[in-house]
Design an enzyme around this catalytic site. Structure first.
Site, short mmCIF file in Angstrom:
data_model
loop_
_atom_site.label_atom_id
_atom_site.label_comp_id
_atom_site.label_asym_id
_atom_site.label_seq_id
_atom_site.Cartn_x
_atom_site.Cartn_y
_atom_site.Cartn_z
N HIS A 8 -4.72 5.25 -2.73
CA HIS A 8 -5.89 6.12 -2.88
C HIS A 8 -5.47 7.46 -3.44
O HIS A 8 -4.41 7.99 -3.08
CB HIS A 8 -6.56 6.35 -1.52
CG HIS A 8 -7.03 5.08 -0.87
ND1 HIS A 8 -6.38 4.50 0.20
CD2 HIS A 8 -8.08 4.27 -1.16
CE1 HIS A 8 -7.01 3.39 0.55
NE2 HIS A 8 -8.06 3.22 -0.27
N TYR A 15 0.85 -1.19 0.00
CA TYR A 15 0.00 0.00 0.00
C TYR A 15 0.89 1.24 0.00
O TYR A 15 1.75 1.40 0.89
CB TYR A 15 -0.91 0.01 1.23
CG TYR A 15 -1.71 1.30 1.34
CD1 TYR A 15 -2.64 1.65 0.35
CD2 TYR A 15 -1.53 2.16 2.42
CE1 TYR A 15 -3.37 2.82 0.44
CE2 TYR A 15 -2.25 3.35 2.52
CZ TYR A 15 -3.17 3.67 1.51
OH TYR A 15 -3.88 4.84 1.59
N MET A 27 1.41 4.76 0.90
CA MET A 27 0.82 5.77 1.79
C MET A 27 1.03 7.16 1.19
O MET A 27 0.09 7.93 1.07
CB MET A 27 1.48 5.70 3.17
CG MET A 27 1.25 4.38 3.88
SD MET A 27 2.06 4.34 5.50
CE MET A 27 3.73 3.92 5.03
N LYS A 75 -11.53 12.55 5.98
CA LYS A 75 -12.38 13.19 6.98
C LYS A 75 -12.24 14.71 6.98
O LYS A 75 -13.19 15.43 7.19
CB LYS A 75 -12.02 12.66 8.38
CG LYS A 75 -12.41 11.21 8.57
CD LYS A 75 -12.33 10.82 10.05
CE LYS A 75 -12.68 9.36 10.25
NZ LYS A 75 -11.58 8.45 9.75
N ARG A 76 -11.04 15.20 6.77
CA ARG A 76 -10.83 16.64 7.00
C ARG A 76 -10.56 17.43 5.73
O ARG A 76 -10.25 18.61 5.79
CB ARG A 76 -9.66 16.85 7.97
CG ARG A 76 -10.00 16.43 9.39
CD ARG A 76 -8.93 16.84 10.38
NE ARG A 76 -9.20 16.23 11.68
CZ ARG A 76 -8.87 15.00 12.00
NH1 ARG A 76 -8.24 14.23 11.13
NH2 ARG A 76 -9.18 14.52 13.19
N TYR A 134 -13.92 9.01 1.96
CA TYR A 134 -12.72 8.34 2.47
C TYR A 134 -11.95 9.26 3.42
O TYR A 134 -11.47 8.85 4.46
CB TYR A 134 -11.84 7.92 1.29
CG TYR A 134 -10.53 7.31 1.70
CD1 TYR A 134 -10.47 5.99 2.18
CD2 TYR A 134 -9.34 8.04 1.63
CE1 TYR A 134 -9.27 5.45 2.57
CE2 TYR A 134 -8.14 7.49 2.02
CZ TYR A 134 -8.10 6.19 2.49
OH TYR A 134 -6.90 5.64 2.88
#
Lengths: 908, 163
Positions: free
Chosen positions: B117, B78, B80, B145-146, B143
């Site tokens: 992502h 993955y 990041m 939040k902020r 996906y």
């Protein structure tokens, strides 16, 4: 070691010889036992007592040693052994002066004792008692003419007193008489030393002939070639010199020493100009250091254009320098800026600053060039202005990212933009435009926020603005980006200390100091002779009025220099046995000026300033002078209690360690280590020893004297050492030396220091402010009728000289210092933003301090302070809370000072 | 890139803070102190790399190995973060960083695929990954939040031929 005289019976004399051999073979305990066995029967045997003392000294029992040796001497004052031992004892404490006296006494009794003569000669060269050294070496040579060392040292001694012919002959005679096999390298060095003798004697043609004659025997071919090239210049054989130096430059195109003398050959320099060329150091060149005529410049430029060596940075830089003022310069400078920023070379600004020269203010026979240190001069230099224009133009090409992409391969790389911002920031900083520089470096950081060099420079800008807190924060932030970088760590340490944060500073440097977990970081740094750190710590303490702690650190720095001086002692006799005389001569002259080193000068200035302050304000000895007497008493009681608590805490920790160690100790081996550990304990953690019961004037004088203490009085016909050493001092040091001498009532010595400072500046130029202010004091003291007889005793020539210097200084001084400070004159320059003659906050703060102290009543003082404050809005306030008493005193002093200027200047 | 060489080098405890500076300068997401403190201890350091130009960090990649949700005993990689400072983009630095970890992952037979992502507003990034053989597997709503928009694309590159 000499044998015992026949005073002891045969058996004891035998034992005495054992004692001596025990000393020589370092079996000290055994030696003491043997000595005791003699003393049992002959308790008054002076020589035995002396020897026992010497042995005890080697075992660390200093006091007993001195007592025993002195006792031995009393019992047997006619014994050369006793005197020799006494000399050895002094020598072991590096007290060379007393040791010499003892040896001379020993020699009076035993005239031709070779051991004593040899020891004496080492001490004499150490003390630079050259006349004594020559005499002693002659006696040694007479006694031991077969030893090579005798001849070598004799030659060297004569070289030192400028008897070059004798030195030359000594080497020749050695060859004639010796059958000893000499190594080829040693032989080569002998010939080169002989050649140096011829050169020093001014026999340049003979020297060239000598080089030709001995060519086959010289293995250091490069030295041979360099020397020959120098001799060609000295004899004015310029055509040969040119060919010679061209050859050397072709082989080493980056060697500035060769470029320098090639230029001297091309320009056919002679006299003072040639001597200057030969004396140039590091990267100095004839072209960058001597003010050349237009024709001379063209001649060099044509040469460097026609003979360019591809990829040689030296050729490129020298040519670029010479191109200044021609039509080609701009294109050449732009090419350099493009290439350096693309490769990301951080030192580009330094390279450009190397092009920036102005005529020197020093009074010299050959007109010289210097790199200006004053932002005022730098900002107005056409090369700096041009570099700023080019940088701005190149930066504009990055304004649009698309334009860059469209330009394809020819565009500068992305990192070039970063380095252009970096360069712009530096050029602006050098020009004194701190705000603009800060904007540029911010742009650089926005471009590449991971570029460490940007943060170090930003911190530096904060420092220049007087914002020490922001500087420390910025530098610490930068340090955190690369925890393995010792340079960043050291910088962060320094900036913390500048912000008067000793705790953070010492904690930061401790991260890189190797020490066992219990070790003392400060002790480690002292052992490493880390003098930059000790200086910063001392300054940090001094700013906080922790005088004793500051003085302790400064004394540490002095010790480093003394240690260096002492270390050379053991090398003298080694060097006499070897043949590397040229290197030895260089080393001796390097040591002669080691106290002129800038770190030593800074330490000396700081220490003398503190002692002078304490002399004026003895109640401030613990930094509590600002309090009323009653409050001071209370505060002192508090401090005392605090220290008692700390001492108890240290004792507790020590005991704890002790217990731990005992618990851990399995064998006896550890005991020795433990003892050492205990010795490490600092006996004077607060530095009280440097201020308690001290004569502050004497201490200040001792510091000043340390510049000269290793020099015997000048020998007739030799250069005067004190004068030479004064010449190595900075103007600030000279002012302090003069101030101390005035306070000691030694006006002639004070005047001498001041004259040295004045000799350095030319007619219309200003001396250093400190020098001027001390001169004012001297003038006032001499005007003061209260001096009475002392005044009358001063030779009229001194008074006349003071008046002359004073007149010269006043004509230019105040006007030059103060004119650029006033806003009106600053903004008048082509309507640009106000320029400051000098960007350093420290210097401004110092000047303000001077004005406050000496010109408090003058109308310009407050105007200057207001202007200084406006320049450094984030800086520490220039306004200081003064109590009315000192202000009044300062005003009175100022009135006195200005009165003395007028009257003395008028009377002159 | 013209005139300067790009070098790949490890993220280490000594230069870790530069990752924070790099991320703050380039990513809309703010990572917690915990993320930086743990990073080097809990993930395979081979997949944590910087790109250097002229000695300075200009980009970086942080990827971690995870258990494969569908294939027992298999792993996936993955990504990041993969980021390059704005002035240094369009010089192949991100490709170089990506290639570096793809090659590593290919050598590890347990790793089946690589995924990541991308915020739905970041078309540049999406097309970058598609050029590097990543497939768009659809949108995951809310996906983030902020940050706005809160949706993202799921991009996957398969490393192994279906057996």
């Amino acid at each position: 070691m000499a044998q015992a005289q026949g005073k002891l019976p045969k058996k004891e004399a035998e034992i005495f010889r054992t004692v001596v051999s025990c000393y020589e073979t370092k079996q000290y305990k055994k030696g003491v036992k043997a000595a005791d066995s003699i003393l049992k029967k002959f308790p008054n045997s002076g020589e035995t007592q002396a020897m026992k003392g010497l042995l005890l000294n080697c075992m660390g029992q200093k006091e007993e040693a001195y007592e025993l040796v002195k006792l031995g001497l009393r019992n047997d004052v006619r014994s050369h052994v006793c005197w020799h031992v006494y000399g050895l004892l002094y020598r072991s404490d590096n007290n060379y002066k007393e040791a010499i006296k003892c040896y001379l006494n020993a020699l009076r009794i035993d005239k031709d004792n070779q051991n004593i003569l040899r020891d004496l000669s080492n001490l004499q060269i150490q003390m630079r008692d050259m006349a004594g050294f020559v005499t002693t070496r002659r006696r040694i040579l007479e006694g031991r003419p077969t030893l090579r060392a005798s001849w070598v040292a004799f030659a060297l001694a004569n070289f030192a007193v400028k008897e070059y012919d004798v030195a030359y002959d000594a080497i020749s005679k050695y060859y004639e008489t010796s059958t000893e096999q000499v190594e080829p390298y040693e032989e080569s060095e002998f010939y080169l030393f002989q050649n140096l003798c011829l050169e020093k004697a001014g026999k340049y043609d003979d020297a060239i002939a000598h080089l030709e004659k001995e060519r086959a025997k010289i293995v250091d071919v490069l030295s041979w070639r360099v020397k020959k090239g120098q001799l060609f210049l000295l004899t004015g054989r310029f055509a040969e010199a040119r060919t010679h130096w061209e050859g050397l430059v072709r082989e080493q195109p980056e060697n500035y020493r060769y470029h320098n003398l090639l230029q001297a050959a091309l320009l056919e320099l002679s006299g003072d100009a040639l001597q200057r060329a030969l004396g140039m150091k590091r990267l100095e060149l004839v072209s960058t250091k001597i003010a050349l005529s237009a024709e001379q410049k063209t001649l060099l430029l044509d040469y460097y254009t026609a003979h360019a060596v591809a990829k040689s940075r030296a050729f490129e830089r020298i040519r670029l320098f010479l191109l200044q003022g021609t039509a080609e310069f701009e294109a050449a400078l732009e090419a350099v800026i493009r290439s350096y920023t693309t490769s990301g070379i951080p030192s580009l600004c330094q390279d450009i600053m190397a092009l920036v020269v102005v005529p020197s203010t020093q009074a010299t026979e050959t007109a010289l060039l210097v790199h200006p240190s004053d932002a005022f001069d730098i900002a107005r230099h056409p090369t700096v202005q041009l570099a700023l224009q080019i940088t701005a133009r190149l930066l504009a090409t990055f304004a649009s990212a698309e334009a860059t992409a469209a330009a394809g391969g020819s565009a500068l790389s992305a990192s070039a933009e970063l380095w252009l911002w970096f360069l712009q920031a530096h050029l602006q900083w050098k020009s004194g435009a701190l705000t603009a520089a800060m904007d540029s470096i911010e742009r650089a950081i926005a471009h590449t926020p991971t570029a460490l060099d940007m943060y170090t420079f930003k911190a530096k800008l904060f420092k220049a603005q007087g914002n020490f807190r922001a500087a420390a924060e910025c530098m610490d932030q930068c340090r955190a980006l690369d925890l393995q970088d010792r340079y960043l760590n050291n910088k962060a340490t320094k900036y913390f200390l500048r912000n008067d944060d000793y705790e953070a500073g010492s904690a930061t440097i401790a991260m890189f100091t190797k020490h066992d977990s219990e070790g003392d970081v400060q002790k480690t740094l002292y052992d490493l002779q880390c003098s930059w750190y000790e200086l910063e710590v001392a300054d940090c303490f001094a700013r906080q009025h922790k005088w004793a702690l500051a003085l302790k650190r400064l004394a540490g720095i002095r010790q480093h220099f003394l240690d260096q001086y002492d270390d050379i002692f053991d090398f003298h006799s080694y060097c006499f046995r070897k043949t590397t005389l040229r290197a030895y001569v260089d080393e001796l002259s390097a040591l002669d000026t080691s106290f002129g080193h800038k770190r030593y000068q800074r330490a000396l200035q700081a220490a003398v300033k503190i002692y002078l302050h304490l002399l004026d304000a003895p109640e401030d000895v613990d930094g509590l002078g600002h309090l009323s007497a009653a409050d001071r008493k209370k505060e002192r009681a508090k401090v005392k209690k605090q220290r008692e608590r700390e001492a108890a805490e240290r004792a507790r920790q020590r005991e704890e360690k002790e217990r731990e160690r005992e618990a851990a100790a399995s064998g006896n081996k550890k005991d020795a280590a433990d003892e050492k550990e205990d010795k490490k304990e600092d006996a004077d953690p607060y530095g009280d020893a440097y201020v308690t019961n001290k004569d502050f004037l004497q201490e200040a004088h001792t510091w000043c004297q340390s510049l000269f203490q290793f020099h015997a009085p000048p020998v007739h016909g030799l250069p005067d050492h004190d004068g030479d050493l004064l010449a190595t001092c900075s103007a600030e040091t000279l002012a302090l030396v003069a101030e101390v001498q005035i306070r000691r009532g030694k006006y002639l010595k004070a005047l001498r220091a001041l004259s040295t400072a004045f000799d350095r500046v030319q007619g219309g130029q200003t001396v250093h402010a400190d020098v001027f202010l001390v001169l004012l004091k001297l003038a006032w003291k001499m005007k003061n009728k209260k001096l009475g007889t002392a005044h009358a005793l001063l030779p009229p020539i001194v008074k006349a000289e003071v008046a002359r210097l004073l007149q010269r200084a006043t004509q230019t001084a105040l006007a030059t210092w103060l004119q650029p400070l006033t806003p009106s004159s600053a903004s008048s320059s082509s309507g640009a933003a106000p320029q400051w003659r000098d960007v350093s906050y420290e210097q401004v703060a110092e000047l303000v301090q001077h004005l406050r102290t000496h010109f408090a009543a003058a109308p310009f003082t407050e105007a200057v302070v207001t202007f200084a404050q406006s320049l450094y809005p984030q800086g520490k306030a220039f306004a200081v809370a003064e109590d009315p008493a000192t202000t009044a005193a300062a005003a009175a002093a100022a009135a006195v000072a200005s009165a003395s200027v007028e009257t003395l200047a008028d009377s002159a | 890139m013209s005139g300067s060489k790009v070098e790949i080098g490890a993220i280490t405890p000594a230069n870790l803070q530069q990752l924070r500076v790099l991320n703050v300068a380039t990513l809309p997401v703010r990572y917690s102190d915990k993320f930086y403190n743990e990073l080097l201890d809990i993930y395979d350091r081979d997949y944590l790399q910087f790109a250097f130009v002229n000695g300075f960090v200009v980009g970086g990649v942080c990827a971690r190995i995870e258990d494969h949700p569908e294939m027992a005993s298999k792993k996936r990689l993955y990504i990041m973060t993969l980021n390059v400072l704005a002035p240094y983009r369009r010089n192949g630095i991100a490709s170089k960083l990506l290639d570096h970890i793809v090659k590593l992952a290919e050598k590890d037979e347990n790793i089946q695929d690589i995924y990541l992502h991308v915020q739905t507003s970041n078309q540049v990034a999406k097309s970058f990954y598609e050029r590097h053989n990543f497939e768009d597997k659809g949108i995951i709503n809310d996906y983030y939040k902020r940050i706005d928009p809160p949706h993202c694309f799921l991009l996957v590159r398969n490393l192994r031929q279906e057996s």
